[in-house]
Motif scaffolding. Structure first.
Motif, PDB file in Angstrom:
ATOM      1  N   ARG A 157       0.842  -1.197   0.000  1.00  0.00           N
ATOM      2  CA  ARG A 157       0.000   0.000   0.000  1.00  0.00           C
ATOM      3  C   ARG A 157       0.877   1.247   0.000  1.00  0.00           C
ATOM      4  N   LEU A 158       0.467   2.247  -0.773  1.00  0.00           N
ATOM      5  CA  LEU A 158       1.195   3.502  -0.883  1.00  0.00           C
ATOM      6  C   LEU A 158       0.409   4.615  -0.198  1.00  0.00           C
TER       7      LEU A 158
ATOM      8  N   GLY B  86      -3.471   3.969  -3.440  1.00  0.00           N
ATOM      9  CA  GLY B  86      -2.347   3.634  -4.317  1.00  0.00           C
ATOM     10  C   GLY B  86      -1.696   2.342  -3.869  1.00  0.00           C
ATOM     11  N   PHE B  87      -1.227   1.562  -4.838  1.00  0.00           N
ATOM     12  CA  PHE B  87      -0.578   0.278  -4.539  1.00  0.00           C
ATOM     13  C   PHE B  87       0.616   0.073  -5.469  1.00  0.00           C
ATOM     14  N   ALA B  88       1.647  -0.584  -4.966  1.00  0.00           N
ATOM     15  CA  ALA B  88       2.688  -1.164  -5.806  1.00  0.00           C
ATOM     16  C   ALA B  88       2.374  -2.645  -5.900  1.00  0.00           C
TER      17      ALA B  88
ATOM     18  N   ARG C 272       5.659  -8.939 -12.952  1.00  0.00           N
ATOM     19  CA  ARG C 272       5.264  -7.729 -13.686  1.00  0.00           C
ATOM     20  C   ARG C 272       4.891  -6.659 -12.661  1.00  0.00           C
ATOM     21  N   GLN C 273       5.725  -5.624 -12.586  1.00  0.00           N
ATOM     22  CA  GLN C 273       5.567  -4.627 -11.518  1.00  0.00           C
ATOM     23  C   GLN C 273       4.828  -3.389 -12.018  1.00  0.00           C
ATOM     24  N   SER C 274       4.025  -2.832 -11.124  1.00  0.00           N
ATOM     25  CA  SER C 274       3.225  -1.666 -11.512  1.00  0.00           C
ATOM     26  C   SER C 274       2.876  -0.820 -10.299  1.00  0.00           C
TER      27      SER C 274
ATOM     28  N   CYS D 268       5.818   4.150   0.643  1.00  0.00           N
ATOM     29  CA  CYS D 268       5.215   3.012   1.342  1.00  0.00           C
ATOM     30  C   CYS D 268       4.398   3.508   2.540  1.00  0.00           C
ATOM     31  N   SER D 269       3.167   3.033   2.658  1.00  0.00           N
ATOM     32  CA  SER D 269       2.287   3.473   3.742  1.00  0.00           C
ATOM     33  C   SER D 269       2.630   2.763   5.051  1.00  0.00           C
TER      34      SER D 269
END
Length: 338
Positions: free
Chosen positions: A48-49, A112-114, A120-122, A155-156
């Motif tokens: 989580r961002l 927002g998420f990483a 496959r990163q997003s 990063c949250s």
């Protein structure tokens, strides 16, 4: 079993039954939002961002070559390139590179998420209802070290795997036509000097966008079909006419400017499958298509406007154009051929 455990289990079962099912469609089948489903992977494949997403977006340029994805239910718009000239005026943002071209409405950006999907990163962003706004995927050419640094920076502290989702706001209902000053609206349309004035004109007269096309001055808006949209795309491809393709949701508008080449029909999906630009359009979800003509200081500008079955504008097609220059005659010829 908790609700979360139940959801995680149900999704695992669904993936076994339908291994190629996309997360957006899985969420719909499971009766939750895409963001809620994604969040179940927090601590495993998802981070989580938090923080000011405007500052995060200013740093996306450090990732280098990426793929930007913006979608709504009916269309998916994918464009490869780098994020350049990122700027904000309050909660409205612009990305104005030759490849990645965005209009950002940051008041809608809630989650927002990483994400790591089998390597496959997003970076993925969602509104308060858990609907996808914008996604940024790394490519083979991306800077993964910069990606890791960005994820670490934003990063949250909250890495819980549940989200507090807000209910969707009520849709605005159009006024009855008889309550509209149609003559004043039409006069305002004919007096426009820039296509961007159209939004203000609709607000000024309390007119919905689709309603406005129906009430347009004679000869300035005309109903078309999806077959005619595909005909326009085919002519643009055959004649190498550069076009502009806008796909929007409430938090983002993504624009492709340039040619379209490889056009492919796959079931209900009509696709552009080019090296730097992909478009996926589900014809079954398009309710209406309009051809519109809007006056500007540079002459008439012609567009095709696609609406979903709820009357929401989901896509705009123009000939390639910059302010201060008249519309391409080659685009006008395509429209005339319809």
């Amino acid at each position: 079993m908790t609700t979360l455990e139940t959801l995680t289990t149900r999704w695992a079962d669904l993936r076994q039954q339908q291994p190629n099912l996309r997360i957006r469609d899985a969420a719909r089948q499971l009766g939750v939002s895409e963001a809620e489903l994604l969040a179940t992977g927090t601590g495993k494949t998802v981070v989580r961002l938090a923080g000011d997403f405007r500052e995060l977006l200013k740093q996306v340029a450090t990732l280098g070559h990426v793929m930007a994805l913006t979608r709504n239910d009916a269309l998916v718009h994918e464009r490869k390139g780098t994020y350049e000239s990122v700027s904000f005026n309050g909660h409205v943002g612009l990305v104005l590179g030759p490849d990645i071209d965005l209009r950002l409405f940051m008041s809608r950006w809630t989650f927002g998420f990483a994400v790591d999907e089998n390597g496959r990163q997003s970076l993925q962003f969602f509104d308060a209802q858990g609907q996808a706004i914008h996604k940024i995927y790394l490519t083979e050419q991306s800077n993964r070290t910069a990606y890791d640094a960005l994820v670490s920076q934003f990063c949250s502290d909250d890495q819980s795997d549940t989200l507090l989702i807000e209910p969707a706001p009520d849709r605005t209902v159009d006024q009855p036509d008889e309550a509209i000053d149609v003559a004043g609206f039409q006069a305002g349309w004919l007096a426009m000097q820039d296509t961007h004035e159209f939004f203000g004109l609709l607000r000024q007269h309390g007119v919905g966008r689709q309603q406005g096309l129906r009430l347009a001055p004679d000869g300035y808006a005309q109903l078309l079909t999806m077959e005619q949209v595909k005909q326009a795309m085919t002519l643009a491809s055959d004649r190498a006419v550069p076009i502009m393709v806008f796909v929007s949701n409430p938090g983002c508008i993504q624009i492709h400017t340039g040619p379209v080449q490889k056009l492919v029909q796959m079931g209900p999906w009509y696709n552009v499958l080019d090296p730097l630009f992909n478009l996926h359009l589900n014809e079954t979800l398009i309710g209406q298509v309009w051809l519109t003509k809007k006056p500007t200081a540079d002459g008439i500008v012609t567009s095709l406007e696609l609406f979903d079955k709820d009357g929401q504008n989901v896509c705009l097609l123009f000939g390639e154009r910059k302010p201060g220059k008249p519309e391409l005659e080659s685009w006008r010829a395509i429209v005339a051929a319809l």
